[in-house]
Design a protein around this motif. Sequence first.
Motif, mmCIF file in Angstrom:
data_model
loop_
_atom_site.group_PDB
_atom_site.id
_atom_site.type_symbol
_atom_site.label_atom_id
_atom_site.label_comp_id
_atom_site.label_asym_id
_atom_site.label_seq_id
_atom_site.Cartn_x
_atom_site.Cartn_y
_atom_site.Cartn_z
ATOM 1 N N ARG A 1 1.059 4.081 -3.083
ATOM 2 C CA ARG A 1 0.728 5.498 -2.907
ATOM 3 C C ARG A 1 1.872 6.397 -3.342
ATOM 4 O O ARG A 1 1.657 7.425 -3.993
ATOM 5 C CB ARG A 1 0.396 5.758 -1.435
ATOM 6 C CG ARG A 1 -0.947 5.175 -0.986
ATOM 7 C CD ARG A 1 -1.164 5.421 0.497
ATOM 8 N NE ARG A 1 -2.450 4.894 0.944
ATOM 9 C CZ ARG A 1 -2.845 4.873 2.212
ATOM 10 N NH1 ARG A 1 -2.023 5.333 3.156
ATOM 11 N NH2 ARG A 1 -4.027 4.394 2.542
ATOM 12 N N ARG B 1 0.813 -1.208 0.000
ATOM 13 C CA ARG B 1 0.000 0.000 0.000
ATOM 14 C C ARG B 1 0.850 1.263 0.000
ATOM 15 O O ARG B 1 0.612 2.187 -0.783
ATOM 16 C CB ARG B 1 -0.930 -0.007 1.217
ATOM 17 C CG ARG B 1 -1.819 1.224 1.309
ATOM 18 C CD ARG B 1 -2.785 1.092 2.463
ATOM 19 N NE ARG B 1 -3.642 -0.080 2.294
ATOM 20 C CZ ARG B 1 -4.566 -0.439 3.186
ATOM 21 N NH1 ARG B 1 -4.717 0.259 4.308
ATOM 22 N NH2 ARG B 1 -5.318 -1.507 2.979
ATOM 23 N N GLU B 2 1.876 1.309 0.867
ATOM 24 C CA GLU B 2 2.680 2.528 0.944
ATOM 25 C C GLU B 2 3.495 2.741 -0.323
ATOM 26 O O GLU B 2 3.691 3.862 -0.779
ATOM 27 C CB GLU B 2 3.606 2.484 2.166
ATOM 28 C CG GLU B 2 4.660 1.391 2.151
ATOM 29 C CD GLU B 2 4.156 0.089 2.741
ATOM 30 O OE1 GLU B 2 4.979 -0.796 3.012
ATOM 31 O OE2 GLU B 2 2.921 -0.036 2.931
#
Length: 319
Positions: free
Chosen positions: A33, A29-30
């Motif tokens: 992003r 996820r990081e």
Amino acid sequence: MPSNDSVDLTAGRAEPQPYDFRRPTKLAREQGRLLEMVYETVARQWATVLGSELGAACQVAFAGVEQRSYDDYVSELPSPNLLAVFQPEPHGGAAFLQIAPQIGFEAIERMLGGLGGQQPERIPTEIETQLVLRVVERLLGELRYGLAAVTELSPVLRSLEFNPQFVQVAAATDLYIVATFTISIGDFSGPASVALPATTLVMRAGDAGADDPAVREARATSRATMTQLVEDVPVEVSVRFVPRAMSTSRLMDLRVGDLVKLGHPVDRPLDLVSAGVICARGVAGAQGARAACLITDSAISATAAASVANSVLSRRASE
């Protein structure tokens, strides 16, 4: 008969999609992003460069970023196409900048003073190819500055290919980070994409977010959960003698009652093996009516432990 008040619990739910754990295609996820923000910047820079180069109103919209195998990426590209192959210096491997041919011809017409319009579906001529390469080099230059937040990149253009299926510069299962865009020149628009090797880009994207407390906490939680799950997974263990080489003919001639000399020294301990990794050593013995192995050296390195864990997870995922 069903009641009129019954509710369909499956209504509105998306259909489940198959997932191959041996070929992961999801970004953390990081990382996702961060890469989205980076490629949004690239899209804005491209729009500015194209507008100044072509003298027309240009827009570049970032569509998304995902991790895909090389074969999946190339197989979905139509032919003919404009596929620029470049070296992502100082990293290894090959990377790609793909532009729809109609976008290339639209750019050529604008560079030559035209107003644009319906474009042909064919391979560019030698002169047209040189004009397309001029645009490609400008876009690659902006890619360098756009990705500076996650990795050092100096694109070196190798070639411009027109049939993606004939480009054999990577293994089919090699993972790539693919960012997709929509380029609009005047009233005409078409797709474009950038594919960079995942081995370098994902690692650098993860390092770039390492100072974020939320990222560190999420990684620590994931690591603790994974460690606990691996510790509870049963593994197969075997006690192994020194391997013995034997010819194929000798092996095929073996019969019941034949003796095979093992060649294992009497003063050498046996190897306790799991997933092909030596975890401990011991000597043969017995416990009651059962054969047993007395452990004499149980030291296992972190590398060996990681190898066993990876093998266990891969086997579980394939079952």
